[in-house]
Design a protein around this motif. Structure first.
Motif: not given
Length: 116
Positions: A24-30, A9-20
């Motif tokens: 999903d913060g971006l979806f909630t904002i949208m 797995a990549p060790h650095h994911l952007p903050h807008w990616f859905a967490s495990a």
């Protein structure tokens, strides 16, 4: 927490990616953004739609009921011609055709009463 991550797995994911955990913060904002945009567009539509009625109220137009009926017809039938007609009636005063005719009739009445 790093020992729970899969080695491929990549060790650095952007903050807008859905967490495990499924959040999903971006979806909630949208969702809130789209709901707010729909609400604002609805308010703007009804404000623009009531423009001829407000114009008629301000100028104390004699055709206020006709303008209101045309606006309601335009709202329920989605026929823009009714709204344009209401806007034209509210914006321009119709010519006073009865005033000169009444004045001529009164003058003739005065002439007839003088001759007797």
């Amino acid at each position: 927490m790093s020992e729970n991550i899969h080695p491929q797995a990549p060790h650095h994911l952007p903050h807008w990616f859905a967490s495990a955990d499924g959040g999903d913060g971006l979806f909630t904002i949208m969702v809130f953004f789209v709901l707010g945009l729909i609400l604002l567009l609805g308010v703007a539509y009804f404000t623009l739609h009531a423009l001829p009625e407000r114009m008629a109220h301000k100028s104390n137009s004699a055709q206020l009921q006709l303008i209101s009926i045309l606006c309601m017809l335009a709202l329920f039938t989605h026929n823009n011609l009714f709204w344009v007609g209401a806007l034209v009636l509210a914006a321009f005063r119709p010519p006073d055709l009865a005033g000169p005719l009444n004045s001529m009739a009164q003058s003739l009445q005065n002439l007839v009463s003088r001759e007797r």
